[in-house]
Enzyme design. Structure first.
Site, mmCIF file in Angstrom:
data_model
loop_
_atom_site.group_PDB
_atom_site.id
_atom_site.type_symbol
_atom_site.label_atom_id
_atom_site.label_comp_id
_atom_site.label_asym_id
_atom_site.label_seq_id
_atom_site.Cartn_x
_atom_site.Cartn_y
_atom_site.Cartn_z
ATOM 1 N N ASP A 168 40.287 -7.371 7.822
ATOM 2 C CA ASP A 168 40.041 -5.999 7.384
ATOM 3 C C ASP A 168 38.549 -5.700 7.504
ATOM 4 O OD1 ASP A 168 41.460 -3.656 5.657
ATOM 5 O OD2 ASP A 168 39.370 -3.901 5.054
ATOM 6 N N ASN B 44 33.836 6.397 9.145
ATOM 7 C CA ASN B 44 34.473 7.663 9.498
ATOM 8 C C ASN B 44 33.811 8.841 8.787
ATOM 9 O OD1 ASN B 44 36.422 6.778 11.344
ATOM 10 N ND2 ASN B 44 37.870 6.253 9.723
ATOM 11 N N ASP C 218 36.913 5.234 15.923
ATOM 12 C CA ASP C 218 37.815 4.696 16.953
ATOM 13 C C ASP C 218 37.082 3.728 17.868
ATOM 14 O OD1 ASP C 218 39.866 6.205 15.926
ATOM 15 O OD2 ASP C 218 39.825 7.723 17.516
ATOM 16 N N GLU D 280 42.208 0.022 9.753
ATOM 17 C CA GLU D 280 41.189 -0.965 10.115
ATOM 18 C C GLU D 280 41.665 -2.394 9.879
ATOM 19 O OE1 GLU D 280 40.132 0.246 5.824
ATOM 20 O OE2 GLU D 280 41.216 1.028 7.563
#
Length: 288
Positions: free
Chosen positions: A166, A174, A183, A209
């Site tokens: 993770d 973001n 992305d 993620e």
């Protein structure tokens, strides 16, 4: 167009198909027997394989079966060629995983039509098997792969480990830089994971993620060492417009008789310990 692997012990057949397929704009690879064809299929990643049945060293039926056993070759479309055209031969080819079967001597127009159909099929398969953003196996594929590897564990007793990954503080990426940068970060992470993986490993995007890394024939110690290498490589990477990021990882080893849910739950618990322990670390979950 497509990357096409031609596997045939006849130099004349390979030469004919090389010329004709290149005229149609395809990238053509060649192998002269089943063993070399299997190696090329697993290492070169063709879209489609044209595979002769009768060959030295390894025949086309055995090569087809082994290609189909490789998860990395799951989307490949396989056309089998043979001078034997009776029903039993066709059935044998289809039973080992061929998508279509053409008897020699073949008509080029028929073969080219099969290739066009194969290219459409490959695209549909890839959409079903792989994550569109990262190109790794998607969650649905992971479920199938995990089931298969657990069944192999039951049959052979070979080690199987799982790593949960993770990315730390990904929401901030973001929020600060936008989803297009996020992305890009995920694509970079997928590439870092690919570079650490061995050929037998199965890296997947779990969602968001989170990534999972299934490691056949790997015990807990080996998986932990590999996870630590991945953690270090992620930390050392410079992500465009973001800079340095870290990841938390949870590692466990599957036991005979366990379900996929049990193994995943244990790795997930180790991942949460890594998060709660300060992030940028690897935690191990030992089975009871």
């Amino acid at each position: 167009m497509a990357k096409i692997l031609v596997v045939d012990d006849s130099p004349d057949i390979r030469s004919l198909l090389r010329v004709q397929l290149r005229l149609d704009g395809h990238d053509v690879l060649e192998a002269e027997n089943g063993s070399l064809g299997l190696k090329a299929a697993t290492e070169q990643g063709p879209d489609l394989v044209i595979l002769d049945v009768m060959m030295p060293e390894m025949n086309g039926l055995d090569a087809c079966r082994l290609i189909r056993a490789e998860p990395a070759c799951a989307a490949i479309y396989i056309i089998m060629l043979s001078a034997k055209g009776d029903t039993n031969d066709r059935v044998s080819g289809l039973d080992v995983g061929a998508d279509s079967y053409i008897a020699k001597p073949f008509e080029l127009d028929e073969l080219k039509a099969q290739i066009r159909a194969g290219i459409r099929t490959v695209e549909n398969r890839r959409q079903a098997i792989y994550d569109a953003l990262t190109g790794l196996f998607n969650r649905r594929s992971f479920d199938d792969l995990m089931t298969r590897e657990l069944a192999s564990l039951e049959r052979t007793g070979r080690d199987l480990s799982l790593v949960m990954i993770d990315l730390d503080h990904f929401k901030a990426v973001n929020d600060t830089h936008g989803h297009s940068v996020g992305d890009s970060v995920l694509r970079d992470l997928a590439e870092i994971l690919r570079n650490v993986c061995r050929p037998r490993d199965l890296p997947c995007r779990w969602g968001g993620e989170e990534f999972v890394w299934l490691m056949p024939e790997t015990d807990l110690e080996g998986a932990t060492q590999a996870a630590e290498r991945l953690r270090a490589d992620i930390k050392a990477h410079g992500f465009e417009k973001v800079g340095t990021l870290t990841a938390s990882l949870g590692v466990t080893q599957a036991n005979e008789g366990e379900s996929a849910e049990q193994v995943h739950k244990r790795a997930d618990e180790a991942l949460y310990r890594a998060k709660n322990g300060g992030r940028n670390r690897v935690e191990v979950a030992f089975s009871e």
